[in-house]
Enzyme design. Structure first.
Site, PDB file in Angstrom:
ATOM      1  N   ASP A  26       5.837   0.814  -9.331  1.00 54.60           N
ATOM      2  CA  ASP A  26       6.447   1.248  -8.042  1.00 54.60           C
ATOM      3  C   ASP A  26       6.826   2.437  -8.092  1.00 54.60           C
ATOM      4  OD1 ASP A  26       8.418   1.685  -6.129  1.00 54.60           O
ATOM      5  OD2 ASP A  26       9.296  -0.732  -6.220  1.00 54.60           O
ATOM      6  N   ARG A  36      -4.891  -7.430  11.981  1.00 53.09           N
ATOM      7  CA  ARG A  36      -4.399  -8.200  10.875  1.00 53.09           C
ATOM      8  C   ARG A  36      -5.154  -7.808   9.562  1.00 53.09           C
ATOM      9  NH1 ARG A  36      -5.864 -12.575   8.614  1.00 53.09           N
ATOM     10  NH2 ARG A  36      -6.562 -13.541  10.750  1.00 53.09           N
ATOM     11  N   TYR A  93      14.046  -2.768  -8.788  1.00 51.60           N
ATOM     12  CA  TYR A  93      14.582  -2.827  -7.419  1.00 51.60           C
ATOM     13  C   TYR A  93      15.048  -4.331  -6.949  1.00 51.60           C
ATOM     14  CZ  TYR A  93      14.956  -2.633  -2.245  1.00 51.60           C
ATOM     15  OH  TYR A  93      14.959  -2.911  -0.979  1.00 51.60           O
ATOM     16  N   LYS A 121      11.083   4.574   2.506  1.00 53.10           N
ATOM     17  CA  LYS A 121      11.963   5.528   2.109  1.00 53.10           C
ATOM     18  C   LYS A 121      11.207   7.074   2.238  1.00 53.10           C
ATOM     19  CE  LYS A 121      14.139   1.816   0.653  1.00 53.10           C
ATOM     20  NZ  LYS A 121      13.738   1.150  -0.605  1.00 53.10           N
TER      21      LYS A 121
END
Ligand SMILES: *Cc1c(COP(=O)(O)O)cnc(C)c1O
Length: 370
Positions: free
Chosen positions: A171, A45, A99, A196
């Site tokens: 981004d 984690r 986005y 992507k």
């Protein structure tokens, strides 16, 4: 040594000599590791499992950053990055069209977190200045906006933030580091949806944040608290996808440009938006900053929404789907929520894959009844 991007994509961050002589870094799927006196805690984690760390070194090399972390999705990357620079009572300048997921996060959750934000034009410095407040702490933007593929004043934005002591966050999903490396103009944190183009094969979800060691330590601390580190098997697949990033993205850029040019000259198409076309309002800025213009083209058929529908249905090669950056071309109509955000209902978005440009153009030609 400053290697060219094609070389970095293959070798960047790879340990040499290779572990056990293996040219491919192995998958370490284990969640927990024996105590390492003097070393850090290695736990899944925390993102400190060897496969996660290997991916982090690769991602930092590709964006030209000191450090990187990988998260369970692109939205996890953006939200942990924002959490690392904003506290309750702070204000954010959000310069872009954003986005859908990012927009929804800000609209539905910012207020609850005690963050105020102003949405401004990414190319309008006066608007940024007017938005400044004494409690402004961060500036968020996107390299290429969706779906109008706008390119803001990116170098100006990084400088604006730096001069005012704001953390700058970008981004870079639509560009990838093949097209643009935002740290080179001074951005503090670079985020990606690796779902992507970075992975490129439409078969995993992942996110990335890169930056200085100090900033990434803060991002990693938020990521650990929210429990959104990337699974090591996905880290292995993403690292594999990155090997061909330069080849894939260059082919996508070439295909997108070829399709944009074809559509631009076609009688059945009213308007084409692609930063690689001289008619795009941000073409000069993109040409000065970028190496290639990205994989997304948006356009409006001359016959309105019915023609847009018919075209999407008649195309044989692209899948009708709303993502981008994969090896297969995709095409999609503007969504209902984009329509309500003021975009025309006949807008079509094409995301170029790595097929032969000639085949894509022949497909568009047949779909347009040539
Ligand atoms: C897809 C996308 C995201 C979100 O990424 P997920 O991996 O789906 O969480 C964020 N920003 C941009 C520009 C995107 O295209």
């Amino acid at each position: 040594m400053s290697e060219r991007f094609e070389t970095l994509a293959v070798h960047g961050g790879e340990p040499r000599p290779a572990p056990h002589g293996s040219v491919v870094f192995p998958i370490h799927q284990g969640t927990v590791f024996e105590d390492d006196p003097g070393g850090d805690v290695r736990y899944i984690r925390l993102g400190t499992n060897p496969s996660q760390r290997h991916l982090h070194r690769r991602l930092a090399a590709l964006e030209g950053a000191e450090a990187a972390v990988a998260t369970a999705s692109g939205m996890a990357a953006i939200t942990v990055a924002l959490h690392s620079v904003l506290a309750a009572g702070d204000h954010l300048i959000a310069a872009g069209a954003f986005y859908g997921g990012t927009m929804q996060f800000l609209a539905e959750h910012a207020e609850r977190l005690g963050w105020a934000f102003d949405l401004v034009d990414p190319a309008d410095r006066d608007a940024w200045r007017r938005a400044l407040r004494p409690n402004t702490k961060a500036f968020l933007t996107e390299t290429i906006t969706n779906p109008l593929v706008q390119v803001g004043d990116l170098a100006g934005a990084a400088r604006f933030a730096r001069e005012r002591g704001l953390a700058s966050v970008i981004d870079n999903t639509f560009a990838t580091p093949v097209v643009f490396r935002p740290h080179t103009v001074g951005f503090d944190l670079v985020c990606h949806s690796a779902t992507k183009a970075l992975n490129g094969h439409s078969d995993l979800a992942a996110g990335v944040v890169t930056g200085s060691k100090e900033r990434i330590a803060r991002v990693a601390s938020v990521m650990c608290a929210y429990g959104c580190a990337l699974d090591p098997h996905a880290a292995f697949l993403l690292s594999r996808g990155l090997k061909t990033l330069a080849l894939r993205v260059r082919q996508q850029n070439a295909n997108a440009l070829a399709v944009a040019r074809f559509l631009d000259g076609h009688d059945a198409i009213a308007h084409v938006r692609y930063p690689g076309l001289a008619t795009h309002p941000d073409h000069r800025r993109a040409a000065a900053l970028f190496d290639g213009f990205g994989s997304v083209v948006s356009f409006r058929p001359a016959g309105g929404a019915a023609a847009a529908d018919a075209l999407v249905k008649s195309l044989r090669l692209p899948y009708t789907a709303a993502s981008l950056g994969g090896v297969e071309s995709l095409v999609t109509r503007v969504s209902a929520n984009e329509e309500t955000a003021g975009l025309p209902d006949d807008l079509v978005r094409f995301s170029a894959g790595i097929e032969a440009a000639e085949d894509l153009i022949e497909d568009f030609a047949q779909a347009l009844g040539d």
